[in-house]
Motif scaffolding. Structure first.
Motif, PDB file in Angstrom:
ATOM      1  N   CYS A  20      -1.238  -9.065 -75.181  1.00 12.50           N
ATOM      2  CA  CYS A  20      -0.483  -9.427 -76.498  1.00 12.50           C
ATOM      3  C   CYS A  20       0.307  -8.021 -76.170  1.00 12.50           C
ATOM      4  CB  CYS A  20      -0.948 -10.470 -77.192  1.00 12.50           C
ATOM      5  SG  CYS A  20      -0.279 -10.304 -78.659  1.00 12.50           S
ATOM      6  N   ALA A  21       1.421  -8.732 -76.593  1.00 13.98           N
ATOM      7  CA  ALA A  21       2.279  -6.728 -77.596  1.00 13.98           C
ATOM      8  C   ALA A  21       3.442  -7.536 -78.706  1.00 13.98           C
ATOM      9  CB  ALA A  21       3.026  -6.351 -76.524  1.00 13.98           C
ATOM     10  N   SER A  22       3.461  -6.010 -79.821  1.00 13.55           N
ATOM     11  CA  SER A  22       4.223  -6.932 -81.029  1.00 13.55           C
ATOM     12  C   SER A  22       5.019  -5.384 -81.002  1.00 13.55           C
ATOM     13  CB  SER A  22       3.247  -7.218 -82.192  1.00 13.55           C
ATOM     14  OG  SER A  22       3.569  -5.766 -82.413  1.00 13.55           O
ATOM     15  N   LEU A  30       6.732 -10.608 -81.473  1.00 15.04           N
ATOM     16  CA  LEU A  30       5.217 -10.939 -80.249  1.00 15.04           C
ATOM     17  C   LEU A  30       5.742 -11.169 -79.175  1.00 15.04           C
ATOM     18  CD1 LEU A  30       1.945 -12.594 -82.393  1.00 15.04           C
ATOM     19  CD2 LEU A  30       2.786 -13.399 -79.970  1.00 15.04           C
ATOM     20  N   TYR A  31       4.392 -10.592 -77.731  1.00 10.47           N
ATOM     21  CA  TYR A  31       5.142 -11.388 -76.823  1.00 10.47           C
ATOM     22  C   TYR A  31       3.452 -11.992 -76.362  1.00 10.47           C
ATOM     23  CZ  TYR A  31       9.099  -8.217 -77.458  1.00 10.47           C
ATOM     24  OH  TYR A  31       9.466  -6.999 -78.385  1.00 10.47           O
ATOM     25  N   TRP A  32       3.592 -12.588 -75.399  1.00  5.35           N
ATOM     26  CA  TRP A  32       2.245 -13.258 -74.228  1.00  5.35           C
ATOM     27  C   TRP A  32       2.652 -12.930 -73.156  1.00  5.35           C
ATOM     28  CZ3 TRP A  32      -2.364 -13.889 -75.464  1.00  5.35           C
ATOM     29  CH2 TRP A  32      -2.633 -13.797 -77.011  1.00  5.35           C
ATOM     30  N   GLU A  55      -4.338  -1.976 -71.362  1.00  2.00           N
ATOM     31  CA  GLU A  55      -3.395  -1.553 -71.183  1.00  2.00           C
ATOM     32  C   GLU A  55      -1.895  -1.279 -71.166  1.00  2.00           C
ATOM     33  OE1 GLU A  55      -5.107  -1.356 -73.485  1.00  2.00           O
ATOM     34  OE2 GLU A  55      -5.013  -0.626 -75.713  1.00  2.00           O
ATOM     35  N   PRO A  56      -1.024  -1.651 -71.856  1.00  2.00           N
ATOM     36  CA  PRO A  56       0.485  -0.317 -70.893  1.00  2.00           C
ATOM     37  C   PRO A  56       0.186   0.139 -71.702  1.00  2.00           C
ATOM     38  CG  PRO A  56       1.412  -2.977 -69.756  1.00  2.00           C
ATOM     39  CD  PRO A  56      -0.574  -3.203 -71.069  1.00  2.00           C
ATOM     40  N   LYS A  57       0.888   1.671 -72.024  1.00  2.00           N
ATOM     41  CA  LYS A  57       1.216   1.773 -73.109  1.00  2.00           C
ATOM     42  C   LYS A  57       2.100   2.875 -73.088  1.00  2.00           C
ATOM     43  CE  LYS A  57      -3.630   2.834 -75.198  1.00  2.00           C
ATOM     44  NZ  LYS A  57      -4.352   3.352 -75.812  1.00  2.00           N
ATOM     45  N   GLN A  69       7.367  -1.525 -77.585  1.00  2.00           N
ATOM     46  CA  GLN A  69       5.983  -2.552 -77.674  1.00  2.00           C
ATOM     47  C   GLN A  69       4.453  -1.983 -77.295  1.00  2.00           C
ATOM     48  OE1 GLN A  69       6.429  -5.859 -75.064  1.00  2.00           O
ATOM     49  NE2 GLN A  69       8.533  -5.209 -74.977  1.00  2.00           N
ATOM     50  N   TYR A  70       3.675  -2.494 -78.872  1.00  2.00           N
ATOM     51  CA  TYR A  70       2.314  -2.068 -79.065  1.00  2.00           C
ATOM     52  C   TYR A  70       1.631  -3.460 -77.502  1.00  2.00           C
ATOM     53  CZ  TYR A  70       4.953   1.829 -82.235  1.00  2.00           C
ATOM     54  OH  TYR A  70       5.191   2.251 -82.189  1.00  2.00           O
ATOM     55  N   PHE A  71       0.719  -2.879 -77.342  1.00  2.00           N
ATOM     56  CA  PHE A  71      -0.370  -3.998 -76.438  1.00  2.00           C
ATOM     57  C   PHE A  71      -1.965  -3.781 -77.105  1.00  2.00           C
ATOM     58  CE2 PHE A  71       2.031  -4.995 -72.889  1.00  2.00           C
ATOM     59  CZ  PHE A  71       3.814  -4.865 -72.946  1.00  2.00           C
TER      60      PHE A  71
END
Lengths: 109, 114
Positions: free
Chosen positions: B92-94, B32-34, A43-45, B103-105
Motif C-alpha cells: 500500500c502506498a499514499s 492511496l494505491y494498492w 518496501e520501495p523508497k 509515493q510513500y509505501f
C-alpha cells in the motif's frame, strides 16, 4: 514490449566502483520519472526524482533523455550499503504509475 | 516521521479461502494505491483511490479482488477466493495528491496461498 524496461541484473561490482543503470519507457507522453530503491523484503523508497536538466544527490546522478525515451542512474564510489534493487518509475498522462522490474545491485568488499 | 501502516504483515491461507488486507495511509494523503509485487518483479498497480473514489482499477482482477476506502482514509483489499497465483507481496502506498510526486509505501503484507 513492456512499458518500462530496465537493464537486466544482477550487477556485481566491487566497493568504490562506478555503476550505471538504464531504463527505457515506451509512452512518449510520460511526464514524471523517478528512481526508487528497494532492499530485500522491504518496501520501495524514493531515491530521487529525474529532471530534464539532470540532477545529482551526493554519489547519485540521474539523467533523462526525452528524445530517446530513457533515464539513467549513475552511482559513484559504490558502498556495500548500496546493494539493493533499483526500480525505475514512470508517471504517464492520466496519473498512471508504472514500475520497471528492477535492477539488482550487489556491491562486494 | 509519519508512516503508512499495513496489517497483517504476513498471511498464510489455503486456496479458496478469503483474505483481507488493511492499510492506513499517512494522515492527510488523498491518494492511496494498492500494488502487488511478485518476487523478482516490480510492483504492479492494482487500484488507485483519490479520497474515497476509485480512479484506476484497470489491473484489478475484479472477479476475485475488491477494494474500498469508504471514508477516504484507510482502505481494505480483499481476495475471495484466493488462488495459488495470488502469493505475492501486497503493498500500500499514499501520496498527498494525484500529482504523485512521491509515493510513500507501507511495509507490505506477504501472502502465501497453499
Amino acid at each position: 514490449r513492456k512499458e518500462v524496461e530496465q537493464d537486466p541484473g544482477p550487477f556485481n561490482v566491487p566497493e568504490g566502483a562506478t555503476v550505471a543503470f538504464n531504463c527505457t519507457y515506451s509512452n512518449s507522453a510520460s511526464q514524471s520519472f523517478f528512481w526508487y530503491r528497494q532492499d530485500c523484503r522491504k518496501e520501495p523508497k524514493l531515491l530521487m526524482s529525474v529532471y530534464s536538466s539532470g540532477n545529482e544527490d551526493g554519489r547519485f546522478t540521474a539523467q533523462l533523455n526525452r528524445a530517446s525515451q530513457y533515464i539513467s542512474l549513475l552511482i559513484r564510489d559504490s558502498k556495500l550499503s548500496d546493494s539493493a534493487t533499483y526500480l525505475c518509475v514512470v508517471h504517464t498522462g492520466g496519473f498512471k504509475t508504472i514500475f520497471g522490474a528492477g535492477t539488482r545491485l550487489f556491491v562486494k568488499a | 516521521e509519519a508512516e503508512v501502516a499495513q496489517s497483517p504483515r504476513y498471511k498464510i491461507t489455503e486456496k479458496s479461502q478469503a483474505v483481507a488486507f488493511w492499510c492506513d495511509p499517512i494522515s492527510g494523503h488523498a491518494t492511496l494505491y494498492w500494488y502487488r509485487q511478485i518476487l523478482g518483479q516490480g510492483p504492479e498497480l492494482l487500484v488507485q483511490f483519490q479520497d474515497e473514489s476509485v480512479v484506476d482499477d484497470s489491473q484489478l482482477p475484479k472477479d476475485r479482488f475488491s477494494a474500498e476506502r469508504l471514508k477516504g482514509v484507510d482502505s481494505t483489499l480483499k481476495i475471495q477466493p484466493a488462488e495459488l497465483g495470488d502469493s505475492a507481496m501486497y503493498l500500500c502506498a499514499s501520496s498527498p495528491d494525484r500529482s504523485q510526486e512521491t509515493q510513500y509505501f507501507g511495509p507490505g503484507t506477504r501472502l502465501l496461498v497453499l
